[in-house]
Design a protein around this motif. Structure first.
Motif, short mmCIF file in Angstrom:
data_model
loop_
_atom_site.label_atom_id
_atom_site.label_comp_id
_atom_site.label_asym_id
_atom_site.label_seq_id
_atom_site.Cartn_x
_atom_site.Cartn_y
_atom_site.Cartn_z
N LYS A 166 0.82 -1.21 0.00
CA LYS A 166 0.00 0.00 0.00
C LYS A 166 0.86 1.27 0.00
O LYS A 166 1.71 1.45 0.87
N GLY A 167 0.66 2.10 -1.00
CA GLY A 167 1.35 3.38 -1.08
C GLY A 167 2.75 3.35 -1.65
O GLY A 167 3.41 4.38 -1.72
N LYS A 168 3.23 2.19 -2.11
CA LYS A 168 4.61 2.10 -2.62
C LYS A 168 4.71 1.04 -3.70
O LYS A 168 4.31 -0.11 -3.50
N LEU A 169 5.23 1.41 -4.86
CA LEU A 169 5.41 0.50 -5.98
C LEU A 169 6.85 0.59 -6.45
O LEU A 169 7.40 1.68 -6.63
N GLU A 170 7.50 -0.57 -6.63
CA GLU A 170 8.87 -0.61 -7.13
C GLU A 170 8.93 -1.51 -8.35
O GLU A 170 8.38 -2.61 -8.35
N LEU A 171 9.60 -1.03 -9.39
CA LEU A 171 9.82 -1.80 -10.61
C LEU A 171 11.32 -1.88 -10.86
O LEU A 171 12.02 -0.88 -10.77
N GLU A 172 11.81 -3.08 -11.17
CA GLU A 172 13.22 -3.25 -11.52
C GLU A 172 13.26 -3.95 -12.88
O GLU A 172 12.75 -5.05 -13.03
N PHE A 173 13.88 -3.28 -13.85
CA PHE A 173 13.92 -3.78 -15.21
C PHE A 173 15.14 -4.66 -15.43
O PHE A 173 16.10 -4.60 -14.67
N GLU A 174 15.11 -5.47 -16.49
CA GLU A 174 16.22 -6.39 -16.78
C GLU A 174 17.54 -5.65 -16.94
O GLU A 174 18.60 -6.19 -16.64
N SER A 175 17.50 -4.41 -17.40
CA SER A 175 18.71 -3.61 -17.60
C SER A 175 19.33 -3.15 -16.28
O SER A 175 20.43 -2.60 -16.27
N GLY A 176 18.59 -3.33 -15.18
CA GLY A 176 19.07 -2.87 -13.89
C GLY A 176 18.46 -1.53 -13.49
O GLY A 176 18.64 -1.08 -12.36
N ASP A 177 17.77 -0.87 -14.42
CA ASP A 177 17.11 0.39 -14.10
C ASP A 177 15.99 0.13 -13.10
O ASP A 177 15.36 -0.92 -13.13
N LYS A 178 15.74 1.09 -12.23
CA LYS A 178 14.69 0.95 -11.21
C LYS A 178 13.79 2.18 -11.22
O LYS A 178 14.25 3.30 -11.48
N MET A 179 12.53 1.95 -10.91
CA MET A 179 11.59 3.04 -10.76
C MET A 179 10.78 2.78 -9.49
O MET A 179 10.31 1.67 -9.27
N ARG A 180 10.65 3.82 -8.68
CA ARG A 180 9.90 3.72 -7.43
C ARG A 180 8.87 4.85 -7.40
O ARG A 180 9.20 5.99 -7.67
N ILE A 181 7.63 4.48 -7.10
CA ILE A 181 6.56 5.47 -6.97
C ILE A 181 5.97 5.28 -5.58
O ILE A 181 5.61 4.16 -5.21
N GLU A 182 5.90 6.36 -4.81
CA GLU A 182 5.38 6.27 -3.45
C GLU A 182 4.66 7.54 -3.06
O GLU A 182 4.89 8.59 -3.65
N LYS A 183 3.78 7.39 -2.06
CA LYS A 183 3.09 8.57 -1.54
C LYS A 183 4.11 9.57 -1.04
O LYS A 183 5.11 9.21 -0.44
N SER A 184 3.84 10.83 -1.29
CA SER A 184 4.77 11.88 -0.90
C SER A 184 4.31 12.55 0.37
O SER A 184 3.17 12.58 0.71
#
Length: 97
Positions: free
Chosen positions: A79-97
């Motif tokens: 709840k309130g936090k999403l993390e994505l890690e791509f095969e290339s090693g790149d990461k994206m994090r979306i969370e409540k501010s």
């Protein structure tokens, strides 16, 4: 950054657009890490629920959490936090501010 590329119309022609973020009140912090660089920004909106995102991805959520690999992308959410890690090693994090 490698994880952000312009769309290729031939590859995305028949896809329906779905988003992890819905319009609305609230602020989200978005962090992208790629090649040793880090980009942080905020945006208006809110994350969809764990159940909604699990349904979008075709996976099952357990105990209000989601951990799966979908098309080579590691997805972790609570709840309130999403993390994505791509095969290339790149990461994206979306969370409540």
């Amino acid at each position: 950054m490698p994880c952000i590329r312009p769309p290729n119309p031939e590859k995305v022609g028949n896809l329906n657009e779905e988003s992890f973020i819905r319009e609305g009140k609230g602020k989200l912090k978005v962090t992208i890490e790629s090649g040793g660089e880090k980009l942080e920004t905020t945006m208006n909106g809110s994350l969809r629920s764990v159940g909604e995102i699990a349904e979008m991805l075709g996976v099952e959520a357990k105990d209000g959490k989601l951990e799966a690999v979908v098309d080579g992308v590691k997805v972790k959410m609570e709840k309130g936090k999403l993390e994505l890690e791509f095969e290339s090693g790149d990461k994206m994090r979306i969370e409540k501010s």
